[in-house]
Write an enzyme that holds these catalytic residues in place. Structure first.
Site, PDB file in Angstrom:
ATOM      1  CB  CYS A  21      -0.926   0.005   1.217  1.00 26.42           C
ATOM      2  SG  CYS A  21      -0.088   0.257   2.790  1.00 26.42           S
ATOM      3  CB  CYS A  24       3.539  -0.395   3.268  1.00 25.29           C
ATOM      4  SG  CYS A  24       2.731  -1.137   4.707  1.00 25.29           S
ATOM      5  CB  CYS A 120      -0.979  -3.557   2.252  1.00 22.58           C
ATOM      6  SG  CYS A 120       0.798  -3.309   2.411  1.00 22.58           S
ATOM      7  CB  CYS A 123       0.391  -2.890   6.793  1.00 25.53           C
ATOM      8  SG  CYS A 123      -0.807  -2.264   5.581  1.00 25.53           S
ATOM      9  CG  ASP A 357      -1.758 -15.573  64.791  1.00 23.48           C
ATOM     10  OD1 ASP A 357      -1.311 -15.577  63.628  1.00 23.48           O
ATOM     11  OD2 ASP A 357      -1.133 -16.035  65.772  1.00 23.48           O
TER      12      ASP A 357
END
Length: 542
Positions: A21, A24, A120, A123, A357
């Site tokens: 894409c 990218c 793409c 990605c 306790d």
């Protein structure tokens, strides 16, 4: 215009042909200008086409057919920093290599067909339609549904591990081209998908939230977006055979193919071996990633104070044996319930400076305690509100009382733990003696100072504490005679001293003990904690 250079042309051509894409492509060209990623993707793609087919360079004479007739508009630097909503429409690239040859090699002719789409190869759609207004609205809805209090938020992204494999494949795809051109391109300079996603989405989310700042580094409130892609899950599997030492099962991970493990394997595997097992460039996916449920998380808030316990049948924490509850409540629950409700937290961790306790009272100024509130939806409290919260706790039960309630930092918590072993504690014990005694028979005890004890792990706690002999000190003691078989013993001791065992001897496991000192069997009937000498948390004025 996009901040691209002449050397980027062969990289752009290679990546577009491979099915990357536009965003990218910018990443692989190491474009670090955030505004470039915020442009609508089809505008970016159009700019890339104009750039690689620019006839002014006399190097690439190819034609570009574009169905889109929108006029390309340049934005100045100030405008480009504002968030734009990229359209959801995607464009499909169809490439073919023409016969025309330039000095730099074959150039790609790229045609866009309106209405077509292609995910793409790197990605997997995250920087395409998963990175726009729709996703920003989804994130915003999750934040608003949680009803959190916050001033800023940080956006985090969890990506499928196979994206690393696909990115490595594309890197190798352009690596040869770069070397042939005598260029230098460092893989570490490639912009990460996470970074690009945040650059695009931060402004959109901020806008949807009405101007709340979405920061890049530190914020107490984090919003996490996770993506998965089952179609390509198997992309990583070959690495387990080639680099088995990188993939070891862990208790908390569902898969061995974590992002860190995959990155480690990719650093070790030689290029030739990688190319034998994985296509270069990566295969075209048929679907985009699937966004998972948006997760919101506020950092823990810490609340501290001191508590008194007035009941001899109340454990500090829930008492459950073999799955069966022995007591209806506990100190922890009586304190935690109102606090948990006020902060609207998902859970809590309770801790204190030692513990008493179930049959021991805690008097005086109380025992320091702290609570870590997990993912609190409300985190802003005034001093008056905290004071009111303390009053709510104290009115809820007559078995306990809380004082000095306050919000503290995580770092301050360490001061309470330091005091567990280093500080002193004071006790009052009601002691029974088998042999009748006179007042003067016990008066010598008042003169004993800094008595060192060797205490083997008591039988009553052996199921939860390791067997060992621990040295503890009794700094001072004083007595108050009651009758021939009873007296009060007041002790100031080193923290961690077992008082009951000192009194009755625990079958000789504590030496010396009170039985030995008085030369008669003794036992403890009642025990009160009078003070825990830890100067934390600081007192809060009434």
């Amino acid at each position: 215009m996009l901040p691209l250079k002449e050397k980027d042309k062969p990289i752009i051509q290679k990546l577009l042909s491979a099915g990357c894409c536009a965003r990218c492509v910018l990443r692989f060209c190491c474009v670090s200008v955030q505004a470039a990623y915020r442009k609508p993707p089809e505008e970016t793609l159009e700019e890339l086409q104009i750039f690689i087919n620019d006839t002014k360079n006399d190097k690439c004479q190819d034609s570009v057919a574009l169905d889109s007739t929108d006029e390309y508009k340049l934005k100045d630097a100030a405008e480009s920093e504002t968030s734009e909503d990229p359209p959801n429409k995607r464009a499909k690239l169809e490439t073919s290599i023409t016969d025309a040859q330039s000095e730099e090699g074959a150039a790609a002719v790229v045609k866009l067909k309106d209405g077509d789409s292609r995910v793409c190869v790197v990605c997997l759609g995250i920087l395409q339609e998963l990175c726009g207004t729709t996703q920003a609205v989804k994130i915003t809805e999750a934040v608003k549904a949680g009803n959190y209090e916050f001033d800023t938020l940080v956006l985090s992204v969890s990506l499928p591990a196979q994206l690393c494999v696909r990115e490595h494949s594309c890197w190798l795809h352009v690596k040869k081209e770069v070397r042939e051109k005598g260029l230098v391109l460092n893989k570490d300079d490639v912009i990460q998908v996470k970074e690009a996603f945040k650059w695009i989405m931060q402004g959109m989310v901020a806008k949807e939230l009405g101007g709340i700042a979405v920061v890049t580094k530190v914020s107490p409130f984090e919003v996490s977006v996770e993506f998965t892609h089952s179609e390509t899950d198997a992309d990583c599997h070959f690495l387990a055979a080639t680099c088995p030492d990188c993939f070891k099962p862990t208790k908390n991970k569902q898969s061995v193919f974590t992002r860190m493990a995959v990155v480690k394997a990719l650093e070790k595997i030689p290029d030739g071996k990688f190319l034998k097992h994985y296509p270069c460039p990566p295969k075209q996916p048929t679907s985009s990633c699937s966004p998972q449920e948006v997760q919101c998380l506020h950092v823990s808030v810490f609340v501290a104070g001191r508590y008194n316990k007035f009941c001899r049948s109340l454990p500090q924490t829930p008492w459950v044996i073999d799955g069966e509850r022995r007591m209806e409540s506990s100190v922890e629950e009586l304190i935690a319930a109102p606090i948990l409700s006020a902060f609207r937290a998902d859970g809590f961790n309770f801790s204190s400076s030692g513990r008493e306790d179930v049959d021991v009272r805690t008097l005086g100024n109380g025992r320091p305690f702290a609570m870590e509130l997990l993912n609190p939806h409300k985190s802003r409290f005034s001093k008056e509100q905290i004071k009111q919260l303390q009053e709510t706790i104290n009115q809820s039960s007559d078995k306990i009382k809380v004082r000095d309630l306050q919000i503290v930092t995580r770092e301050a918590m360490s001061r309470m733990k330091e005091g567990e072993e280093e500080k002193t504690k004071s006790y009052t014990a009601l002691v029974w003696t088998q042999k009748p005694i006179q007042r003067e028979d016990i008066s010598f005890i008042d003169d004993i100072k800094d008595l060192t004890l060797d205490q083997k792990t008591p039988l009553r706690v052996l199921h939860r504490r390791a067997l060992a002999v621990r040295q503890r000190a009794i700094h001072s003691m004083s007595t108050r005679f009651l009758d021939s078989h009873h007296f009060y013993l007041r002790l100031k001791t080193q923290a961690g001293t077992y008082i009951k065992e000192f009194v009755h001897g625990d079958f000789g496991r504590t030496n010396p003990n009170l039985c030995q000192l008085l030369k008669t069997d003794t036992d403890i009937l009642e025990l009160d904690v009078e003070s825990v000498d830890v100067d934390w948390p600081p007192p809060v004025p009434e």
